[in-house]
Scaffold this active site. Sequence first.
Site, PDB file in Angstrom:
ATOM      1  CB  VAL A  54      86.657  32.357  57.556  1.00  0.00           C
ATOM      2  CG1 VAL A  54      85.232  31.700  57.056  1.00  0.00           C
ATOM      3  CG2 VAL A  54      86.877  33.748  57.023  1.00  0.00           C
ATOM      4  CG  HIS A  55      85.159  29.925  63.121  1.00  0.00           C
ATOM      5  ND1 HIS A  55      85.740  31.074  63.115  1.00  0.00           N
ATOM      6  CD2 HIS A  55      84.248  29.846  63.912  1.00  0.00           C
ATOM      7  CE1 HIS A  55      85.451  31.816  64.104  1.00  0.00           C
ATOM      8  NE2 HIS A  55      84.409  31.109  64.614  1.00  0.00           N
ATOM      9  CG  LEU A  56      79.525  27.470  58.039  1.00  0.00           C
ATOM     10  CD1 LEU A  56      78.577  28.471  58.336  1.00  0.00           C
ATOM     11  CD2 LEU A  56      79.249  27.050  56.609  1.00  0.00           C
TER      12      LEU A  56
END
Length: 148
Positions: A100-102
């Site tokens: 996950v990465h924003l």
Amino acid sequence: MAMACVFCRILRGEAAGTFVHRGRSCVAFMDIQPVNAGHVLIVPTRHVADFGGLADAEGAELMRLARQVAVALRGSGLRCEGVNLLLADGEAAGQEVFHVHLHVIPRFAGDGFGFRFGPTYARPPSRAELEHTAERIRAALDPWDGVG
Ligand SMILES: [Zn+2]
């Protein structure tokens, strides 16, 4: 941590990463292929492939850090007239690294980045269709999953 995951390798120090913040549950480091200068990724320290796999506290920390980085970008002197947050959850959504990465992306007028809409965008649904779609989502929301 997943052995082959490039973000886990960065977190372990086995691959290069340019960090702007290291927290206990989330870190922020520079995207190596920035949309604009100052493009930062907010990444949980625990290997989680899917957005839905984050613990509530990790999700909260992810957004807290993104907000702080967005404020920092505006105060940094880098060209930043606005900020986009973008999280690609799943291959169909454009996710390429399955940790996950924003994305926190500084934006300015005329930077050339943008969103491209599909053909249905020009034909908005009726209120009845919106209600029908919303009912499917409401039915799928887990009332015990912290949805307040
Ligand atoms: Zn990972």
